[in-house]
Design a protein around this motif. Sequence first.
Motif, mmCIF file in Angstrom:
data_model
loop_
_atom_site.group_PDB
_atom_site.id
_atom_site.type_symbol
_atom_site.label_atom_id
_atom_site.label_comp_id
_atom_site.label_asym_id
_atom_site.label_seq_id
_atom_site.Cartn_x
_atom_site.Cartn_y
_atom_site.Cartn_z
ATOM 1 N N ASN A 58 -34.886 60.105 5.444
ATOM 2 C CA ASN A 58 -34.803 60.525 4.051
ATOM 3 C C ASN A 58 -34.471 62.014 3.977
ATOM 4 O O ASN A 58 -34.269 62.669 5.004
ATOM 5 N N SER A 59 -34.427 62.547 2.776
ATOM 6 C CA SER A 59 -33.953 63.918 2.587
ATOM 7 C C SER A 59 -34.928 64.970 3.104
ATOM 8 O O SER A 59 -34.586 66.153 3.178
ATOM 9 N N THR A 60 -36.140 64.563 3.490
ATOM 10 C CA THR A 60 -37.088 65.500 4.081
ATOM 11 C C THR A 60 -37.136 65.365 5.601
ATOM 12 O O THR A 60 -37.919 66.056 6.261
ATOM 13 N N GLY A 61 -36.316 64.463 6.165
ATOM 14 C CA GLY A 61 -36.265 64.271 7.603
ATOM 15 C C GLY A 61 -37.168 63.180 8.132
ATOM 16 O O GLY A 61 -37.203 62.939 9.349
ATOM 17 N N LYS A 62 -37.902 62.510 7.262
ATOM 18 C CA LYS A 62 -38.790 61.429 7.703
ATOM 19 C C LYS A 62 -37.968 60.218 8.125
ATOM 20 O O LYS A 62 -37.058 59.793 7.412
ATOM 21 N N PHE A 63 -38.282 59.652 9.286
ATOM 22 C CA PHE A 63 -37.580 58.458 9.743
ATOM 23 C C PHE A 63 -37.994 57.270 8.888
ATOM 24 O O PHE A 63 -39.182 56.993 8.722
ATOM 25 N N MET A 64 -37.012 56.557 8.362
ATOM 26 C CA MET A 64 -37.273 55.437 7.461
ATOM 27 C C MET A 64 -37.173 54.092 8.163
ATOM 28 O O MET A 64 -38.087 53.289 8.156
ATOM 29 N N HIS A 65 -36.012 53.857 8.802
ATOM 30 C CA HIS A 65 -35.786 52.562 9.447
ATOM 31 C C HIS A 65 -34.480 52.622 10.227
ATOM 32 O O HIS A 65 -33.698 53.569 10.090
ATOM 33 N N SER A 66 -34.245 51.620 11.027
ATOM 34 C CA SER A 66 -32.969 51.492 11.722
ATOM 35 C C SER A 66 -32.085 50.503 10.973
ATOM 36 O O SER A 66 -32.549 49.740 10.125
ATOM 37 N N VAL A 67 -30.803 50.523 11.278
ATOM 38 C CA VAL A 67 -29.843 49.583 10.693
ATOM 39 C C VAL A 67 -29.070 48.943 11.828
ATOM 40 O O VAL A 67 -28.447 49.645 12.632
ATOM 41 N N GLY A 68 -29.114 47.608 11.903
ATOM 42 C CA GLY A 68 -28.352 46.891 12.916
ATOM 43 C C GLY A 68 -29.069 46.795 14.250
ATOM 44 O O GLY A 68 -30.000 47.550 14.540
ATOM 45 N N VAL A 69 -28.607 45.846 15.045
ATOM 46 C CA VAL A 69 -29.139 45.618 16.390
ATOM 47 C C VAL A 69 -27.966 45.381 17.328
ATOM 48 O O VAL A 69 -27.007 44.699 16.972
ATOM 49 N N LEU A 70 -28.019 45.957 18.524
ATOM 50 C CA LEU A 70 -26.971 45.721 19.503
ATOM 51 C C LEU A 70 -27.133 44.345 20.127
ATOM 52 O O LEU A 70 -28.233 43.925 20.477
ATOM 53 N N GLY A 71 -26.027 43.603 20.243
ATOM 54 C CA GLY A 71 -26.066 42.277 20.840
ATOM 55 C C GLY A 71 -24.792 41.516 20.565
ATOM 56 O O GLY A 71 -23.853 42.036 19.934
ATOM 57 N N ASN A 72 -24.746 40.254 21.006
ATOM 58 C CA ASN A 72 -23.524 39.448 20.934
ATOM 59 C C ASN A 72 -23.494 38.464 19.781
ATOM 60 O O ASN A 72 -22.475 37.814 19.559
ATOM 61 N N SER A 73 -24.586 38.304 19.060
ATOM 62 C CA SER A 73 -24.614 37.280 18.023
ATOM 63 C C SER A 73 -23.824 37.725 16.799
ATOM 64 O O SER A 73 -23.395 38.883 16.690
ATOM 65 N N GLU A 74 -23.674 36.807 15.865
ATOM 66 C CA GLU A 74 -22.933 37.088 14.637
ATOM 67 C C GLU A 74 -23.564 38.227 13.846
ATOM 68 O O GLU A 74 -22.873 38.992 13.178
ATOM 69 N N LYS A 75 -24.887 38.358 13.929
ATOM 70 C CA LYS A 75 -25.613 39.365 13.159
ATOM 71 C C LYS A 75 -25.813 40.669 13.932
ATOM 72 O O LYS A 75 -26.503 41.568 13.460
ATOM 73 N N GLU A 76 -25.218 40.772 15.115
ATOM 74 C CA GLU A 76 -25.402 41.951 15.958
ATOM 75 C C GLU A 76 -24.059 42.600 16.262
ATOM 76 O O GLU A 76 -23.008 41.963 16.129
ATOM 77 N N CYS A 77 -24.093 43.857 16.674
ATOM 78 C CA CYS A 77 -22.854 44.555 17.006
ATOM 79 C C CYS A 77 -22.883 44.996 18.461
ATOM 80 O O CYS A 77 -23.943 45.290 19.018
ATOM 81 N N MET A 78 -21.725 45.038 19.072
ATOM 82 C CA MET A 78 -21.622 45.391 20.477
ATOM 83 C C MET A 78 -21.100 46.806 20.697
ATOM 84 O O MET A 78 -21.521 47.508 21.602
ATOM 85 N N ASN A 79 -20.160 47.233 19.855
ATOM 86 C CA ASN A 79 -19.485 48.499 20.097
ATOM 87 C C ASN A 79 -19.201 49.169 18.760
ATOM 88 O O ASN A 79 -18.178 48.941 18.139
ATOM 89 N N ILE A 80 -20.116 49.990 18.286
ATOM 90 C CA ILE A 80 -19.990 50.581 16.957
ATOM 91 C C ILE A 80 -18.805 51.547 16.915
ATOM 92 O O ILE A 80 -18.695 52.461 17.728
#
Length: 352
Positions: A58-80
Amino acid sequence: VNLSKYATSVEYIPLETSPRSMLTSVNSLRLRSLGDKIYIFDNNFTVIKPTWPVLCFNSTGKFMHSVGVLGNSEKECMNIKDVIVNDATNEVIIVDRAKFLFYTPEGEYKRTADVIHSGLNLDAYSSGANRYVYYRCPTVLEEKQSHDVIVFLDSLGKSLFKRRMLRSITRYKAFGKFSEHDGYKSSQLYSTDSNLYLYSCKDSIYSLNPINGALELRYFVDYGQYATKKYIGAKLYKNAEGYFETDSFIAMKVLFTASSFPDLDKNYIWSNVIYDKSTKETTTLTYNSDYNIAGFTNDLDGGMPFYPTYIKDGKMYQLFDAIDFVEYASISNSAKMKEVAASLTEESNPVL
């Protein structure tokens, strides 16, 4: 050039350091903003990454969450390849080698669109509520068979139309001899606050119509005495931070090739250049050897020089590794820098 000419305030935001929010060196990091969220990612495919490709703060530098997961499935990405933020649909899109993955700003997966671009070099942006555009350069193996192409897509990944780009013949010196080379990396696509620009042919910047893909010459860059070297004089440095435009100024990173300018100070091989729209003056920003940066002089609080690596919604951003920030704070006159530096260690995440 004083920072106060274009900015009213400066903030130093230490990004939260935790096992789930560790970032690599700022040299390979890129960022995007959507609302009050800041998304940081590393699209350098040679760097070993954790299992989450995009981190949100967020705008104060607090970590909120991650987006995406590395992997081979339809819901995952291999090479951003890139990350798109679409303000119109309030979505974050990860551009993978063969698909676009859509997420909510909170990192919840929504859908996947197959986009077979297979490009090693790719710049992708939103061009409307449910439209996207990317600029594809062929790989080295494809160089003789394929052309650069601008592709417009709908939200399902279906190609709406393509614009094929002409190539220019360039010359470069190899083993003491000049050779002709098919300049397949002759252009780069940029976006500043939803306006699309194409830099092409070393000295021309075009606006790209998001509806029909038409190109209109917007600026011509005159390099003066630095254009006297035939074929390979000064030129815009084509990377993600090579060109920014605001209502007040244009920021350009200009490359002076070592082969053309062997006597040039090595600190100025990559020069940060500002064109002021009101005065119509162009200025090369001074390189500060104490801070190892060519940027605006920070007269707002006496802190380190500043040069943006991302601009959006009236804000300019730059990341610094914690170890460098601590060193720079010690020689600056900024009380705010010194306060932030006191909370950091060498293992801390970068400072925004």
